[in-house]
Design an enzyme around this catalytic site. Structure first.
Site, PDB file in Angstrom:
ATOM      1  N   ARG A 236      23.429 -22.931  27.978  1.00 47.48           N
ATOM      2  CA  ARG A 236      22.844 -23.620  29.009  1.00 47.48           C
ATOM      3  C   ARG A 236      23.722 -25.165  29.075  1.00 47.48           C
ATOM      4  O   ARG A 236      24.573 -25.581  28.204  1.00 47.48           O
ATOM      5  CB  ARG A 236      21.619 -24.231  28.568  1.00 47.48           C
ATOM      6  CG  ARG A 236      20.838 -25.354  29.026  1.00 47.48           C
ATOM      7  CD  ARG A 236      19.497 -25.519  28.309  1.00 47.48           C
ATOM      8  NE  ARG A 236      19.079 -26.967  28.603  1.00 47.48           N
ATOM      9  CZ  ARG A 236      18.040 -27.659  28.172  1.00 47.48           C
ATOM     10  NH1 ARG A 236      17.010 -27.005  27.389  1.00 47.48           N
ATOM     11  NH2 ARG A 236      17.964 -29.021  27.993  1.00 47.48           N
TER      12      ARG A 236
ATOM     13  N   ASN B 179       6.379 -29.703  26.530  1.00 50.69           N
ATOM     14  CA  ASN B 179       7.377 -29.434  27.624  1.00 50.69           C
ATOM     15  C   ASN B 179       7.947 -28.081  27.456  1.00 50.69           C
ATOM     16  O   ASN B 179       8.244 -27.462  28.554  1.00 50.69           O
ATOM     17  CB  ASN B 179       8.480 -30.630  27.378  1.00 50.69           C
ATOM     18  CG  ASN B 179       9.491 -30.552  28.459  1.00 50.69           C
ATOM     19  OD1 ASN B 179       9.019 -30.350  29.786  1.00 50.69           O
ATOM     20  ND2 ASN B 179      10.705 -30.549  28.307  1.00 50.69           N
TER      21      ASN B 179
HETATM   22  C1  LIG Z   1      18.042 -30.854  20.394  1.00 50.44           C
HETATM   23  C2  LIG Z   1      17.080 -30.360  21.202  1.00 50.44           C
HETATM   24  N1  LIG Z   1      16.381 -29.426  21.007  1.00 50.44           N
HETATM   25  C3  LIG Z   1      15.624 -28.862  21.529  1.00 50.44           C
HETATM   26  C4  LIG Z   1      15.149 -29.519  22.923  1.00 50.44           C
HETATM   27  C5  LIG Z   1      14.264 -28.813  23.740  1.00 50.44           C
HETATM   28  N2  LIG Z   1      13.133 -29.396  24.142  1.00 50.44           N
HETATM   29  C6  LIG Z   1      13.028 -30.610  24.947  1.00 50.44           C
HETATM   30  S1  LIG Z   1      11.606 -31.311  25.138  1.00 50.44           S
HETATM   31  C7  LIG Z   1      10.954 -30.381  23.641  1.00 50.44           C
HETATM   32  C8  LIG Z   1       9.550 -30.743  22.871  1.00 50.44           C
HETATM   33  C9  LIG Z   1       8.941 -32.064  23.446  1.00 50.44           C
HETATM   34  O1  LIG Z   1       7.859 -32.105  22.563  1.00 50.44           O
HETATM   35  P1  LIG Z   1       7.193 -33.564  22.235  1.00 50.44           P
HETATM   36  O2  LIG Z   1       8.050 -34.532  21.752  1.00 50.44           O
HETATM   37  O3  LIG Z   1       5.996 -33.147  21.529  1.00 50.44           O
HETATM   38  O4  LIG Z   1       6.871 -34.084  23.657  1.00 50.44           O
HETATM   39  P2  LIG Z   1       5.991 -33.310  24.883  1.00 50.44           P
HETATM   40  O5  LIG Z   1       6.570 -32.361  25.624  1.00 50.44           O
HETATM   41  O6  LIG Z   1       4.792 -32.729  24.235  1.00 50.44           O
HETATM   42  O7  LIG Z   1       5.508 -34.795  25.396  1.00 50.44           O
HETATM   43  C10 LIG Z   1      11.821 -29.666  23.142  1.00 50.44           C
HETATM   44  C11 LIG Z   1      11.798 -28.590  22.214  1.00 50.44           C
HETATM   45  C12 LIG Z   1      15.951 -30.379  23.290  1.00 50.44           C
HETATM   46  N3  LIG Z   1      16.027 -30.932  24.299  1.00 50.44           N
HETATM   47  N4  LIG Z   1      17.042 -31.004  22.123  1.00 50.44           N
END
Ligand SMILES: Cc1ncc(C[n+]2csc(CCOP(=O)(O)OP(=O)(O)O)c2C)c(N)n1
Ligand code: SF4
Ligand code: SF4
Ligand code: SF4
Length: 1216
Positions: free
Chosen positions: A138, A1032
């Site tokens: 990606r 997300n």
């Molecule tokens: C280093 C890294 N690992 C994984 C991701 C993928 N990722 C993007 S948002 C997310 C989850 C976000 O969850 P949260 O902080 O609870 O926010 P929400 O979406 O619930 O508002 C993940 C795992 C990323 N962007 N960067």
């Protein structure tokens, strides 16, 4: 993960359950996507799986979790352990630990996740351990994030010492997954196996998968024994990870060259074995094309598919001397094998890289090829394609060969874009059809969450599992979380389908979402005489003549389309599946496309329904069967007047609206019409910049019903506006004149309870108004209105007048006029313009209203460091910017760094502003000391500012005055002080620094940084949007997920209780901490936010924000009810911990919610995340849910103990 089911399940059965895919034993062809193909091998070849979710690799981990929960064994006859870590850095660290202990671990990742693994990747390769990382490649975030695929992440780790194997098709994902595990074990070194994210990872194709016996067949047991014996063990101890000086390190790095050099041979050997087993032949570099080719392309990944197919066509039809080398093993790079693959006749080579190596002389693969062939008499050029997931089609391959054919081909070129700035791009022509004869191509235009994508995946399964046809499915989505478009590309045919690009020549097009006919050029890909199915309420030619745009009618006639209509929404309504049109549209597809003979297809469909809805009961099954029957009876062929439609005059070209910014026409409009691929490079703002306030131009009109204000019932509480997730419904105040001048039908009532001075001087009118096109129809406002003064009405009935009223309301003089109302209460806060509007969140989202409220309170001075997560998607997806400004042009400035570093990023922002303001403070002090020539008025304003330097509101007021007075002086630039003050005028107002992110960030990946910032003592505010899952990525468990909560990665319910982040923060003593739930207790939430902002140190506000991932029964419109219940039963305790109170002799800790009451069962029933456990794992449900109930009581008691202790201490104090 806890293993719960007693019954053991075979892998094949579980594959059926998890993907719904059936394995046909006779021909062993199954429809799988790339992620599943790779993970099904990885899981069975490993002993430990260390995970962290990141798109597009997440489904690999989700599969592993489900297989683990179902006790699926690996080839070593054990159940692989699946461990969710706090970050990819953590996953790589744990994996390293497993390796040194003799384990066989694997992991799945992509992009920023892979970057976090780099430090451990060096360590693992340096110690030379056998591990396999599967990467759904990606884009790495640069000036913007993208979830789509290119190979920049893999290229960023090419020097880690991992061997790198690339799959270009779904079949290869399975084959090379096996290859990498086998070769890794035999060589003893680590492998990275990758494939193009979203393209190959999410593409469903017909492939052969391996049985456990086949996987076992080649495992090098001696190598495994060597690995186990090499492991750290107190019975044969040694040390690893030593410190090395200059005299030793260099030689050490060279000490395993022999092992690395052996890898190409090992891989080649396993390729031969896989060939013997499967008949599929692979080499380290595979050549396809003319045996005496003169011009070739060298590349890797999914782009090899169109390249190979076009070359085959040109060689066959025109004997063109062209070819392609597909790179399989990129590291270690074997020059010998490259030369073996390359025809000796080659004179020119174009190397294609799917990444950009900014500032380099060329991209990585190009440089490798130049180096490998530098002594040969060949011309080599390099180019970039498919970057950020851009399409790569046969027409682009053709353009690459045309360029190569030129006397002076363009080097360092791009293909797929229009670079009108540095002119790197190659022009390419119309689509070229190279698919095997008999391939049917079908396109489906749906709207997010209408079930179209799921239904299409089902259709592929039914077809591939029950016919001899091959199938392929690719799914494209828009970024909006609600009302976004989905396009499904399905192909079926008698021969394998190698077409890693979207459909441009469709045999069947279905429009599942009626308004899309007006919005998109959806018939452009339609072939002559193909089928077009529309879902609309219009079954007659007359109605459709009125409804369809002229252009579409002409196109239907010109292409001589067979045109059908189905009133899917009506059928769904009639059979009791209101709003679920997927079964209707799927049936219509089977009937019209005739991919399978109609009778048989209906039979298969009904069987599939029975299987799929078995758990939901016979009633649901019958409703769906009924939908199938009704559809067959009610599809209407539209016999349109072809001649008439052919000769329709073109609609006049729409005039340009001068009031819209260039940005709208340059970027927003093409994006909204899905024509953004044509935007030239020159139109792109520098550095990822996105202007504010652009969602106002989107006007998506996605709600079926919108609220209508019943003025006579309204008590002017403004709660509707307070809770609206989209800033769509707002209260307005009008002067007498404005009320008189209002458009016809614009109802107002006499304003009450507006007690500030203007309101007393002049009676004002009050109105609740919506922006109809921006409403998502979530019902939250209606659910919160205390007097039933809002009634949902069909959008079409009210849209025109409401839009006119909205436009009028936006120009009213009292909008955001703080002199007219108090902003510190619920009612007054809502007269302030929200400085975030119409975000692309899910309908009814709970995150957005809180952020909106913060902007109403502090927006014009807000600096936001936003984490990655939902809030960055609804708050920062180019080009839809919901962050907006007030009448002065002030509004939140917003930035996102990474998922893992948000707190640090915010701290950096705050420190820089602090330093700049301190400088200004010194300047103003000097100015006042040396005030000659400066007017008294200015001096007074500067003094006022200096005295209120740290006061947010006053520094703003005095700052505005200072600016106004100095800028009012014609010659202010002649005074060195005034000139400098104006240069730094944007630092006059104190900034309100906010750090915003989800629980995934705050509890897990960013916790280290968050903790550091909590301990910093700085004046900043942290808002955690606690949805108790990683919303997300689709609802993965975080440390905030409650015990028993079913989330992704905790499919059998979480085993441990929710971390109490608030309690941990309170232990610092000097951190303001609050727990809030906006629509359960609006007053408490407002109070907490105001206190948090006013607090001079770090503030942490944890907001409970339920999400679609919770599966709230009845939909997100019911969240208010569930939230209130959550507070009532003590699931969420509301409190404020204000260290300032100690100075005021008040209790520091206020428990704002009452003693928990009964209602736990009801709370569980209302949410699928808890309730579903009762059906999937009933025994576990009993235990875990009762433990959850205990957790709730225990948590409340722990807060209550603080209250009681405070009381006691207070008493003691008083006694003293
Ligand atoms: C280093 C890294 N690992 C994984 C991701 C993928 N990722 C993007 S948002 C997310 C989850 C976000 O969850 P949260 O902080 O609870 O926010 P929400 O979406 O619930 O508002 C993940 C795992 C990323 N962007 N960067
Ligand atoms: S229905 Fe939802 S989006 Fe529409 S105005 Fe009400 S709360 Fe806002
Ligand atoms: S919530 Fe109902 S009563 Fe309150 S302002 Fe809105 S419409 Fe009026
Ligand atoms: S937090 Fe949940 S409801 Fe809100 S946008 Fe994200 S997924 Fe949708």
């Amino acid at each position: 993960m806890l293993l719960t089911r007693k019954k053991k399940s075979s892998f094949t059965n579980i594959l059926k359950q998890t993907t719904g895919l059936k394995r046909s034993l006779s021909k062993k062809i199954v429809p799988l996507d790339g992620n599943t193909a790779a993970s099904s091998v990885a899981y069975r070849m490993s002993e430990n799986v260390f995970l962290f979710p990141i798109t597009p690799a997440t489904p690999m981990g989700e599969n592993a979790d489900i297989w683990n929960s179902n006790k699926v064994k690996n080839i070593y006859d054990t159940i692989p352990d699946v461990i969710l870590m706090q970050s990819e850095g953590g996953a790589a660290g744990a994996l390293h630990g497993a390796l040194v202990s003799g384990g066989l671990p694997t992991t799945f990742t992509a992009a920023q996740g892979l970057l976090l693994m780099i430090p451990n990747m060096y360590r693992i390769s340096g110690e030379f351990w056998p591990a396999v990382f599967h990467v759904s490649a990606r884009v790495i975030g640069r000036n913007g994030l993208s979830i789509y695929g290119d190979q920049s992440d893999v290229m960023a780790v090419r020097s880690t010492g991992f061997s790198i194997l690339c799959s270009g098709t779904v079949q290869e994902c399975g084959d090379f997954a096996l290859l990498s595990h086998l070769a890794s074990l035999t060589s003893g070194g680590p492998f990275l196996h990758f494939f193009d994210g979203f393209r190959t990872s999410h593409e469903i194709n017909s492939i052969e998968n391996f049985t456990n016996e086949e996987l076992k067949k080649f495992v090098d047991m001696d190598a495994l024994q060597r690995h186990r014996e090499r492991a750290l063990n107190p019975e044969h101890p040694y040390c690893l990870g030593t410190i090395q000086q200059t005299d030793l390190g260099f030689q050490g790095i060279e000490s395993y060259n022999k092992e690395v050099n052996a890898i190409p041979g090992i891989v080649e050997n396993y390729m031969k074995k896989i060939h013997e087993l499967t008949g599929r032949k692979y080499h380290l570099f595979d050549y396809v094309g003319h045996p005496e080719a003169e011009q070739i392309i060298i590349m890797m990944g999914s782009g090899t598919q169109p390249t190979e197919e076009l070359i085959k066509k040109y060689v066959k039809e025109d004997n063109k001397k062209i070819g392609v080398i597909k790179v399989r093993l990129f590291r270690p790079f074997s020059k010998k094998h490259l030369l073996e693959a390359m025809p000796a006749t080659v004179k020119k080579i174009a190397v294609l890289d799917k990444c950009k190596d900014s500032g380099s002389i060329g991209e990585p693969l190009y440089l490798d090829i130049c180096c490998a062939l530098h002594k040969m008499d060949v011309d080599i050029i390099g180019g970039r394609y498919g970057v950020h997931g851009k399409e790569f089609t046969p027409a682009m391959v053709h353009a690459v060969f045309e360029n190569l054919n030129k006397k002076k081909p363009k080097n360092n070129f791009t293909v797929g874009i229009n670079d009108d700035v540095t002119f790197t791009s190659l022009e390419f022509g119309e689509p070229i059809d190279i698919l095997p004869k008999g391939t049917q191509q079908c396109l489906f235009w749906g709207i997010g969450s209408d079930g179209t994508v799921g239904a299409n995946k089902n259709a592929i399964k039914i077809i591939v599992n029950n016919t001899d046809l091959y199938g392929q499915g690719h799914f494209a989505y828009s970024a909006h979380k609600s009302g976004g478009i989905t396009i499904s590309h399905l192909r079926f045919g008698p021969e394998p389908i190698n077409a890693s690009y979207e459909i441009t020549n469709a045999d069947y097009i279905a429009c599942h979402c009626t308004p899309w006919v007006h919005k998109f050029d959806l018939l452009k890909p339609a072939k002559q005489n193909s089928i077009f199915l529309l879902n609309s309420p219009y079954n007659t030619v007359e109605e459709l003549e009125k409804f369809l745009p002229t252009e579409k009618k002409r196109e239907i006639a010109q292409k001589n389309l067979k045109f059908y209509n189905i009133n899917a929404s009506q059928i769904a309504e009639d059979v009791g599946l209101s709003g679920r049109i997927n079964m209707v549209m799927q049936t219509a597809f089977f009937k019209l496309s005739q991919v399978i003979e109609e009778k048989k297809s209906i039979e298969l469909l009904k069987k599939a329904i029975e299987k799929e809805y078995k758990i939901k009961g016979q009633v649901i099954i019958e409703k769906n069967w009924n939908a199938v029957d009704q559809t067959i009876e009610n599809i209407v062929e539209i016999n349109y007047p072809r001649e008439k439609w052919l000769n329709l005059k073109k609609d006049p070209i729409k005039e340009i609206d001068e009031s819209l910014p260039d940005y709208y026409y340059d970027i927003m409009e093409p994006v909204s019409k899905l024509e953004a691929n044509n935007i030239p490079v020159s139109k792109f703002p520098f550095s990822g910049y996105m202007p504010s306030s652009t969602t106002q131009y989107e006007k998506r009109g996605i709600a079926r019903t919108v609220p209508d204000w019943q003025s006579d019932k309204c008590v002017q509480c403004n709660l509707c506006s307070f809770v609206c997730p989209s800033s769509v419904i707002r209260p307005f105040l009008l002067t007498k004149k404005e009320a008189e001048k209002a458009p016809y039908g614009y109802t107002t009532i006499k304003a009450t309870g507006v007690d500030a001075k203007d309101a007393k001087e002049e009676a004002l009118d009050f109105k609740i108004q919506i922006s109809p096109y921006d409403c998502t129809g979530c019902n939250t406002c209606v659910a919160n209105c205390p007097t039933e003064a809002l009634v949902m009405k069909p959008l079409q009935e009210v849209v025109d007048k409401e839009q006119e009223f909205w436009d009028y309301s936006l120009g009213l003089s009292k909008n955001s006029d703080k002199a007219t109302f108090k902003t510190s209460n619920i009612k007054g806060s809502q007269f302030m313009k929200p400085l975030i509007e119409f975000p692309g969140a899910c309908s009814g989202c709970n995150e957005t209203p809180i952020v909106k409220l913060v902007t109403q309170l502090f927006g014009e001075q807000m600096m936001i460091a936003n984490s990655t997560g939902c809030s960055c998607v609804w708050g920062g997806t180019l080009p839809s910017n919901p962050w907006t400004t007030n009448e002065k042009g002030y509004g939140p400035s917003w930035g996102q760094s990474l998922f893992e570093d948000t707190a640090e990023y915010g701290l950096g922002m705050a420190k820089a502003v602090q330093a700049r303001r301190s400088k200004l403070e010194i300047l103003v002090t000097k100015t006042l000391e040396d005030r000659s020539g400066i007017k008294d008025e200015i001096v007074d304003a500067l003094k006022g500012w200096l005295n209120n330097f740290g006061d947010r509101e006053k520094s703003f007021e005095f700052g505005e005055k200072v600016k106004e007075l100095i800028l009012g002086e014609k010659n202010y630039k002649d005074n060195k002080y005034l000139k400098q003050i104006i240069q730094q005028k944007d630092m006059l107002a104190k900034k309100s620094q906010w750090i915003i992110g989800g629980d995934g960030w705050a509890y897990d990946i960013g916790y280290g940084g968050l903790d550091h910032v909590l301990a910093s003592g700085e004046n900043l505010n942290i808002l955690v949007l606690d949805s108790e899952v990683y919303s997300n990525t689709g609802g993965h468990a975080s440390k905030s997920t409650p015990r028993s909560g079913v989330a992704k990665f905790t499919s059998s319910g979480k085993n441990t209780k929710k971390k109490d982040l608030g309690a941990m923060a309170m232990t610092y003593g000097d951190v303001y901490v609050a727990s809030i739930c906006l629509n359960a207790d609006p007053k408490q939430a407002l109070k907490a936010l105001i206190e948090a902002e006013a607090y001079g140190g770090v503030s942490l506000v944890i907001a409970y924000t339920p999400c679609i991932a919770h599966g709230i029964r009845g939909g997100m419109g019911k969240t208010t009810e569930v939230n209130k219940l959550a507070v009532k039963i003590g699931y969420t305790s509301l409190y404020r911990f204000n260290p300032d109170n100690s100075k005021k002799n008040k209790p520091i800790f206020s428990l704002d919610s009452k003693k928990p009451k009964a209602g736990f069962e009801d709370f569980v029933k209302k949410q699928i995340r808890f309730d579903s456990l009762k059906y999937t794992y009933p025994e576990l449900a009993k235990v875990k849910l009762s433990e959850l109930e205990e957790d709730i009581t225990e948590k409340y008691n722990s807060y209550n103990r603080i209250v009681q202790t405070q009381k006691l201490l207070n008493k003691k104090k008083k006694k003293k």
